[in-house]
Design a protein around this motif. Structure first.
Motif: not given
Length: 185
Positions: A147-163, A168-179
């Motif tokens: 599902x992740x691959x399908x969602x992100x492939x579609x997103x980058x095809x539709x919205x990324x300037x680089x397609x 393609x290099x993907x920045x995988x970011x983890x985060x926490x809610x501070x506030x």
């Protein structure tokens, strides 16, 4: 997303329309900046260790609907990671490349500040090497890698300037809610 996603002005608009649009944009930006500063003051009252100046403010996704849907996943604790195309960091007006410890104010689809996030991890990997663990942490769809691959492939095809490209290099970011914002905010 960049201003390239904004709808173009009408060709039949009067000559003064661009000035009026620029003035409205400046007013919106000032109101947004004031809202972010007010939210940051609220966050600093709860977390005095935060710096005096607010960090970059941005929204998830490319549309107000994306922003609201993904923000809801963040606020309910489902979404603790995100991914972006490395190439999009080379675009004008892009957010800074994430690094561990980077703070951000996250906006909802209407541009209101809703949370402060802190980056806790960053990896850059080819699209086809993103892990199932990362896909699950993103919290979207059924949380599977497929599902992740399908969602992100579609997103980058539709919205990324680089397609999109499978390697393609993907920045995988983890985060926490501070506030999070107070419910009445």
């Amino acid at each position: 997303m960049t201003s390239d996603d904004a709808a173009p002005a009408s060709a039949s608009a009067p000559a003064s329309a661009p000035d009026a649009a620029a003035s409205a944009d400046a007013t919106d930006a000032a109101a947004s900046d004031a809202a972010v500063r007010s939210f940051w003051a609220e966050a600093r009252a709860a977390h005095p260790e935060l710096s005096a100046d607010p960090p970059e403010a941005w929204a998830f996704g490319a549309t107000p609907e994306h922003a609201d849907g993904l923000l809801a996943l963040v606020l309910d604790g489902t979404k603790t990671a995100t991914a972006s195309s490395l190439a999009d960091y080379d675009e004008p007006d892009s957010e800074p490349m994430p690094v561990v410890g980077l703070l951000s104010v996250i906006l909802d689809g209407a541009g209101a500040p809703r949370a402060v996030l802190e980056v806790t991890g960053v990896d850059v990997v080819p699209f086809d090497e993103v892990t199932a663990e990362h896909a699950h942490a993103e919290g979207e769809g059924d949380r599977s890698l497929a599902a992740w691959r399908e969602i992100h492939e579609r997103f980058w095809r539709d919205y990324s300037a680089a397609g999109f490209a499978p390697d393609m290099p993907v920045v995988c970011e983890r985060f926490r809610v501070v506030h999070p914002a107070r419910p009445e905010s």
